[in-house]
Structure formats: structure tokens, C-alpha cells
Design a protein around this motif. Structure first.
Motif, PDB file in Angstrom:
ATOM      1  N   PHE A  60       0.890  -0.605  -0.044  1.00 33.21           N
ATOM      2  CA  PHE A  60       0.489  -0.156  -0.135  1.00 33.21           C
ATOM      3  C   PHE A  60       0.732   1.315   0.461  1.00 33.21           C
ATOM      4  O   PHE A  60       0.625   2.507   0.228  1.00 33.21           O
ATOM      5  N   SER A  61       2.047   0.797  -0.254  1.00 33.56           N
ATOM      6  CA  SER A  61       3.411   2.151  -0.444  1.00 33.56           C
ATOM      7  C   SER A  61       3.254   3.115  -1.494  1.00 33.56           C
ATOM      8  O   SER A  61       3.017   1.589  -2.652  1.00 33.56           O
ATOM      9  N   ASP A  62       3.688   4.406  -1.906  1.00 36.56           N
ATOM     10  CA  ASP A  62       3.531   4.768  -3.219  1.00 36.56           C
ATOM     11  C   ASP A  62       5.446   4.438  -3.795  1.00 36.56           C
ATOM     12  O   ASP A  62       5.963   5.521  -4.144  1.00 36.56           O
ATOM     13  N   THR A  63       5.767   3.082  -3.752  1.00 35.20           N
ATOM     14  CA  THR A  63       7.024   3.118  -3.465  1.00 35.20           C
ATOM     15  C   THR A  63       7.139   1.782  -5.405  1.00 35.20           C
ATOM     16  O   THR A  63       5.726   1.520  -5.513  1.00 35.20           O
ATOM     17  N   TRP A  64       8.293   1.984  -6.117  1.00 33.89           N
ATOM     18  CA  TRP A  64       7.797   1.059  -6.553  1.00 33.89           C
ATOM     19  C   TRP A  64       8.388  -0.888  -6.498  1.00 33.89           C
ATOM     20  O   TRP A  64       7.834  -1.343  -7.555  1.00 33.89           O
ATOM     21  N   LEU A  65       8.608  -0.926  -5.206  1.00 32.91           N
ATOM     22  CA  LEU A  65       8.504  -2.005  -5.195  1.00 32.91           C
ATOM     23  C   LEU A  65       7.315  -2.528  -4.850  1.00 32.91           C
ATOM     24  O   LEU A  65       6.446  -3.549  -4.811  1.00 32.91           O
ATOM     25  N   GLY A  66       6.118  -1.612  -3.927  1.00 35.97           N
ATOM     26  CA  GLY A  66       4.611  -1.767  -4.092  1.00 35.97           C
ATOM     27  C   GLY A  66       3.919  -1.823  -5.345  1.00 35.97           C
ATOM     28  O   GLY A  66       2.974  -2.299  -5.900  1.00 35.97           O
ATOM     29  N   ALA A  67       4.610  -1.279  -6.973  1.00 34.17           N
ATOM     30  CA  ALA A  67       4.097  -1.122  -8.018  1.00 34.17           C
ATOM     31  C   ALA A  67       3.851  -2.996  -8.300  1.00 34.17           C
ATOM     32  O   ALA A  67       3.315  -3.108  -9.039  1.00 34.17           O
ATOM     33  N   VAL A 120      -1.169  -9.596 -20.318  1.00 32.58           N
ATOM     34  CA  VAL A 120      -1.576 -11.068 -20.738  1.00 32.58           C
ATOM     35  C   VAL A 120      -2.719 -10.977 -22.345  1.00 32.58           C
ATOM     36  O   VAL A 120      -3.155 -11.464 -23.065  1.00 32.58           O
ATOM     37  N   CYS A 121      -2.777  -9.317 -22.407  1.00 33.22           N
ATOM     38  CA  CYS A 121      -3.951  -9.511 -23.550  1.00 33.22           C
ATOM     39  C   CYS A 121      -2.644  -9.004 -25.277  1.00 33.22           C
ATOM     40  O   CYS A 121      -3.098  -9.869 -25.911  1.00 33.22           O
ATOM     41  N   VAL A 122      -1.901  -9.418 -24.730  1.00 31.26           N
ATOM     42  CA  VAL A 122      -1.130  -9.333 -26.400  1.00 31.26           C
ATOM     43  C   VAL A 122      -0.562 -10.912 -26.738  1.00 31.26           C
ATOM     44  O   VAL A 122      -0.978 -10.698 -27.999  1.00 31.26           O
ATOM     45  N   PRO A 123      -0.280 -11.924 -25.796  1.00 32.79           N
ATOM     46  CA  PRO A 123      -0.468 -12.915 -26.301  1.00 32.79           C
ATOM     47  C   PRO A 123      -1.782 -13.419 -26.768  1.00 32.79           C
ATOM     48  O   PRO A 123      -1.958 -14.213 -27.678  1.00 32.79           O
ATOM     49  N   VAL A 124      -3.076 -12.985 -26.380  1.00 30.10           N
ATOM     50  CA  VAL A 124      -4.700 -13.408 -26.387  1.00 30.10           C
ATOM     51  C   VAL A 124      -4.724 -12.468 -28.171  1.00 30.10           C
ATOM     52  O   VAL A 124      -4.748 -13.899 -29.039  1.00 30.10           O
ATOM     53  N   ALA A 172      -1.545 -10.019 -12.794  1.00 37.07           N
ATOM     54  CA  ALA A 172      -1.080 -10.732 -12.987  1.00 37.07           C
ATOM     55  C   ALA A 172      -1.865 -12.178 -13.234  1.00 37.07           C
ATOM     56  O   ALA A 172      -2.463 -12.035 -13.706  1.00 37.07           O
ATOM     57  N   ALA A 173      -1.399 -12.315 -12.091  1.00 40.60           N
ATOM     58  CA  ALA A 173      -2.095 -13.901 -11.645  1.00 40.60           C
ATOM     59  C   ALA A 173      -3.335 -13.761 -11.377  1.00 40.60           C
ATOM     60  O   ALA A 173      -4.125 -14.832 -12.256  1.00 40.60           O
ATOM     61  N   MET A 174      -4.408 -12.360 -11.270  1.00 37.37           N
ATOM     62  CA  MET A 174      -5.729 -12.399 -11.494  1.00 37.37           C
ATOM     63  C   MET A 174      -5.964 -12.617 -12.723  1.00 37.37           C
ATOM     64  O   MET A 174      -7.365 -13.885 -12.842  1.00 37.37           O
ATOM     65  N   LEU A 175      -5.471 -11.803 -13.683  1.00 38.14           N
ATOM     66  CA  LEU A 175      -6.527 -12.098 -14.718  1.00 38.14           C
ATOM     67  C   LEU A 175      -5.592 -13.344 -15.517  1.00 38.14           C
ATOM     68  O   LEU A 175      -6.380 -14.009 -16.128  1.00 38.14           O
ATOM     69  N   ALA A 176      -4.263 -14.281 -15.055  1.00 36.63           N
ATOM     70  CA  ALA A 176      -4.002 -15.590 -15.813  1.00 36.63           C
ATOM     71  C   ALA A 176      -5.423 -16.153 -15.534  1.00 36.63           C
ATOM     72  O   ALA A 176      -5.335 -17.517 -16.194  1.00 36.63           O
ATOM     73  N   LEU A 177      -5.688 -16.387 -13.745  1.00 34.66           N
ATOM     74  CA  LEU A 177      -6.605 -17.099 -13.538  1.00 34.66           C
ATOM     75  C   LEU A 177      -7.978 -17.177 -14.499  1.00 34.66           C
ATOM     76  O   LEU A 177      -8.623 -18.596 -14.882  1.00 34.66           O
ATOM     77  N   VAL A 178      -8.632 -15.761 -14.690  1.00 32.29           N
ATOM     78  CA  VAL A 178     -10.090 -15.943 -15.614  1.00 32.29           C
ATOM     79  C   VAL A 178      -9.428 -16.115 -16.692  1.00 32.29           C
ATOM     80  O   VAL A 178      -9.946 -16.939 -17.516  1.00 32.29           O
ATOM     81  N   VAL A 200       0.544   2.798 -13.008  1.00 34.57           N
ATOM     82  CA  VAL A 200       1.077   1.981 -14.223  1.00 34.57           C
ATOM     83  C   VAL A 200       1.148   0.336 -14.093  1.00 34.57           C
ATOM     84  O   VAL A 200       1.034  -0.483 -15.051  1.00 34.57           O
ATOM     85  N   ALA A 201       1.343  -0.303 -13.125  1.00 38.75           N
ATOM     86  CA  ALA A 201       1.732  -1.944 -12.655  1.00 38.75           C
ATOM     87  C   ALA A 201       0.515  -2.625 -12.972  1.00 38.75           C
ATOM     88  O   ALA A 201       0.900  -3.408 -13.825  1.00 38.75           O
ATOM     89  N   VAL A 202      -0.885  -2.070 -12.670  1.00 43.99           N
ATOM     90  CA  VAL A 202      -1.813  -2.935 -13.144  1.00 43.99           C
ATOM     91  C   VAL A 202      -2.030  -2.752 -14.522  1.00 43.99           C
ATOM     92  O   VAL A 202      -2.755  -3.616 -15.459  1.00 43.99           O
ATOM     93  N   VAL A 203      -1.827  -1.794 -15.338  1.00 45.23           N
ATOM     94  CA  VAL A 203      -2.294  -1.348 -16.895  1.00 45.23           C
ATOM     95  C   VAL A 203      -1.220  -2.510 -17.699  1.00 45.23           C
ATOM     96  O   VAL A 203      -1.372  -2.967 -18.677  1.00 45.23           O
ATOM     97  N   LEU A 204      -0.041  -2.483 -16.425  1.00 44.08           N
ATOM     98  CA  LEU A 204       1.128  -3.073 -17.297  1.00 44.08           C
ATOM     99  C   LEU A 204       0.594  -4.740 -17.433  1.00 44.08           C
ATOM    100  O   LEU A 204       1.081  -5.740 -18.615  1.00 44.08           O
TER     101      LEU A 204
END
Lengths: 54, 411
Positions: free
Chosen positions: A13-20, B14-18, A28-34, B5-9
Motif C-alpha cells: 500500500f506504499s507509493d513505491t516501485w516495489l509496491g507497484a 495478458v492481452c498481447v499473447p491473446v 497478472a495472477a488474477m488475469l491469468a486465472l480468468v 501503471v503496474a495494473v495497466v502493464l
């Protein structure tokens, strides 16, 4: 364990690059599951067409 | 901001390989057929796969074939072991006349199948022109257009038709109504019904992207159940025949071909004087036909079924809406045989006249081969083009796609 969990939540929940990066990994994990569910798992298979017998 | 930015990436990841999966799958088929895209007469699995037809046209033309689409049915069969050397599989494919034919359609493919096929492939048809072989037997009282449609129906072609924005909703609705009347289940026909949930739509949308990456075994196979072994051998997948592109393109010598085919027709029908090919006649095929003709070449009230005329009109409507220019070929019957049935010359004339009227009403070009019903070598049996018939047809096909020959016009 609790300290590790608190540390992760703090970074998440911090505004750091590690958080991002953690956000990226979570999204990515959730989308991969979908995608797995809809495309590869067969659970999303549309019904086969049905023809009258002839 | 960093989290956004992280979420959009992640979504992009995921979208590119699809998306790549979608384009890769159709080009995967093209790659698989690249070295052997050609068959004399693509068999049912192939002709019912619009993806295959698109890929084959593309790859054949990449090899210089310059193929044009000809829609029809059983007249495309290469008769074996008899010889009909004017068949387009020899005429255009083994000579460099500047073009070739893509023979599209199988037995049981009548007007509705062709209407759907034209709508499915409209954006991929070379020159936006098709030749359409139309058979009187599709309309006859004995025929069962509903059963023929169920036997030939292609769900993939239907889906591509429905996805074609150029075909009007009105025409699509008429086609759907006919499909249901012919016995395709309403669930299959009205699959885009609005009672689908949002999840169903996403589900099928994503599924559709990957549908084309399913295995292509059926369309890549050269095994076809209803061919005999020698015919299957003739129809094997191969590169575009060498003769097709050798040397400079010539204009066919029509007179020479006609003389050659008159002689060949006489030779191949030497067992009878009706111009019936020897192997069928000598094996008792004609006798069996004669004995059974009154069982089916007969009618009670009307000689022709209205439903097939409606489907023919739908075919012309689809062509008109998608910008496809058809040449309708009104195929004749062998007068010497069919005059012995209820479908006498007068009754057959009803069909020819009706079809010509429909074409004229809609501004569709047609060729009427009824004057050749008594030409012995025009058809090799009751209904299929033979020696001189194919020369005539090839000439009309050639002029339709390549323009009229100047020398011809001078004559």
C-alpha cells in the motif's frame, strides 16, 4: 509470519516501485486465472450445436 | 500512479499473447498448407471451412495460380477411370491460361448453403466475382432441400455470415428462418440471443479468439470417405500444378478444344448413342436409372418447390449486398434421358424461364445452357458436365473473369 505479512502489506500500500511491482504481480495472477478458466479449463466451453435427427 | 501503471502493464501482458493467438492461428493454417494448397476438388471438411478456403485461395494465388471461385456441387467430381479432359481440374490447372478455378461446394450444397457461403467469404473472393452452377434437380418435387441443407450445413460459414456487416439484418433473418424450417435447432441458429448473460458473452468472445487454433486435422486430411482410392489419389493435396504457370499465359484455342472433346466424347461414350459415359452405361447404371426413373422423376401437383426459388433469391440478395457479382449458370439435363420422365422439355422450360426471370429482375448475369440438352457430349450422364459441356462452361468462366477475347468478338 505476522511481521512478514505486515511488511508485505506495508510495501503493497506504499507509493513505491516495489509496491507497484507487487500490484503488477497480483493483477497478472488474477488475469491469468480468468484466462485459464475461460479458455483452457473447459469450464468456459460453449454447448455443442444440436441437430434434429434425420 | 505507480500502481495504475503496474495494473495497466499486467493487463497488457495478458492481452498481447491473446491477440497474437488470434492472428497466429489463421496464419498457422496458411503456413501448414503453404507447400500443398491445391486440390482438384476440395473435399467436404475443407469446403465447409471458410478459414481453409481463405487460406487456400491466398496460398494458391501466392504460387501464381490466380484462382477464381466457382460455386457448385457434384458436377466438380473428376470421373474415373473415364476421361473428360476438359474438366477445369485439367483445362485450367494444366495449361497456362492465366487463371484457375477454385471449385467450391459438395453434393447436397443447394441454394441456401451457397447463400451462406457467399456471405461468409465475400471479403475474400477474388475480383468480387463468382460463377454459380445452379441445378434444376435441387428444385424438383422429389428433392428434399431441408435434408440436403442439414447434410451440408457449415456452422463456421454460418457464423462468418452473421459476422459480416455487409449482409443486411433482413437477409440474415430470412436465412435464419430458413435454417430453422430446415431443421437446424433454434439454439444453434439464434446463438446471439439477448438472453445471454454478460459472462456468457465474454466467455464466448474469448473462446472465439482461440476457436481457430483448434487442430486442423480434418481440413488437412486427404482421406475422404466417399471417394474411391484412385479418385482420392487424384485429389491429393499438392502444389499448384506446374502446367498452370509454365511459360507465357495463352488464350485457349476454343475451336481446337471443342474438336478434341467431340472426338473424346465419342470415344468415351462408344457403348451407346445417348452420350452416356461408358463405365456407368456398361455396368448397368443406365438400365437401373431407366427402371427406377418413374419413382422419383415425377411430380404430383407442382414440378418445382417454392422454397428452393426463395433460397436462390437469398443467394442473389447476399451477392448484391456484399458487392459480389455472380454469373448464374443454368445447368441443363440430358434431354435424351429425361424426356422419358415426367420432366419433359416443356416442364423443364418452366424452370429455365422462372430462373431467367429472377435473374433479370435482380440484374444478375446468367448463361442458359438449355439449348444443349440434346448435345450428346455436353453432359456425361443425366446432369453433369461432360466433354463439350466443360469447353463451353470454361469459355464462359474465362470470359467472365478475364474479359472477352478480342479475336472472339471479331468472329
Amino acid at each position: 509470519m505476522k511481521r512478514i505479512r505486515d511488511k508485505i502489506l506495508e510495501v503493497f500500500f506504499s507509493d513505491t516501485w516495489l509496491g507497484a511491482i507487487l500490484w503488477f504481480a497480483a493483477a497478472a495472477a488474477m488475469l491469468a486465472l480468468v484466462v485459464w478458466f475461460l479458455v483452457y479449463s473447459g469450464f468456459g466451453e460453449p454447448a455443442m450445436p444440436v441437430y434434429e435427427n434425420f | 500512479m505507480k500502481r495504475l501503471v503496474a495494473v495497466v502493464l499486467a493487463i497488457a501482458l495478458v492481452c498481447v499473447p491473446v491477440a497474437m493467438g488470434a492472428t497466429a492461428s489463421s496464419s498457422a493454417l496458411e503456413k501448414q498448407i503453404a507447400s500443398t494448397p491445391y486440390q482438384i476438388w476440395p473435399a467436404k471438411a475443407r469446403s465447409n471451412s471458410p478459414d481453409f478456403v481463405r487460406a487456400a485461395i491466398k496460398q494458391r494465388n501466392a504460387q501464381g495460380d490466380n484462382c477464381k471461385v466457382v460455386l457448385g456441387t457434384s458436377e466438380f467430381r473428376w470421373v474415373y477411370p473415364d476421361t473428360v479432359s476438359s474438366h477445369p481440374g485439367n483445362f485450367f490447372a494444366n495449361n497456362n491460361y492465366g487463371m484457375d478455378t477454385f471449385l467450391l461446394g459438395q453434393p447436397y450444397c443447394q441454394d441456401l448453403w451457397h447463400a451462406i457461403e457467399a456471405g461468409a467469404l465475400s471479403e475474400d473472393i477474388p475480383d468480387d466475382k463468382v460463377v454459380f452452377f445452379c441445378g434444376i434437380s435441387w428444385f424438383m418435387d422429389y428433392q428434399n432441400p431441408a435434408k440436403c441443407f442439414r447434410l451440408s450445413f457449415s456452422p463456421e460459414a454460418y457464423a462468418d455470415l452473421m459476422a459480416n456487416p455487409k449482409v443486411s439484418d433482413k437477409t440474415k433473418a430470412k436465412i435464419q428462418k430458413k435454417m430453422v424450417e430446415y431443421g437446424v435447432s433454434e439454439d444453434e441458429v439464434y446463438a446471439e440471443a439477448s438472453d445471454k448473460t454478460f459472462v456468457d458473452r465474454i466467455n464466448e468472445g474469448v473462446q472465439k479468439i482461440f476457436d481457430t487454433s483448434k487442430n486442423w486435422d480434418a481440413v488437412l486430411s486427404d482421406e475422404e470417405d466417399d471417394w474411391n482410392a484412385p479418385e482420392r489419389e487424384l485429389n491429393k493435396s499438392r502444389p499448384v500444378p506446374e502446367g498452370r504457370t509454365q511459360g507465357e499465359a495463352q488464350v485457349p484455342d476454343w475451336d481446337a478444344w471443342m474438336s478434341q472433346e467431340q472426338a473424346e466424347g465419342a470415344d468415351q461414350t462408344s457403348s451407346n448413342d445417348m452420350g452416356i459415359y461408358n463405365s456407368w452405361y456398361e455396368n448397368g447404371g443406365y438400365d437401373k436409372w431407366y427402371a427406377g426413373r418413374e419413382d422419383w422423376l415425377t411430380f404430383t401437383d407442382e414440378p418445382y418447390q417454392e422454397t428452393e426459388f426463395e433460397d436462390f433469391e437469398l443467394f442473389l440478395d447476399v451477392c448484391q449486398e456484399t458487392g459480389i457479382q455472380p454469373l448464374v449458370v443454368l445447368m441443363p439435363l440430358k434431354g435424351a434421358m429425361v424426356d422419358q420422365t415426367d420432366y419433359t422439355a416443356d416442364v423443364r422450360a418452366i424452370w429455365y424461364d422462372r430462373m431467367k426471370a429472377i435473374c433479370e429482375e435482380r440484374g444478375a448475369e446468367y448463361v442458359d445452357y438449355s439449348p444443349y440438352e440434346y448435345d450428346p457430349y455436353f453432359l456425361y450422364d443425366m446432369a453433369h458436365f461432360g466433354w463439350t459441356g466443360w469447353v463451353q462452361v470454361n469459355h464462359d468462366i474465362y470470359e467472365f473473369f478475364m474479359g472477352k477475347d478480342e479475336a472472339d468478338e471479331a468472329n
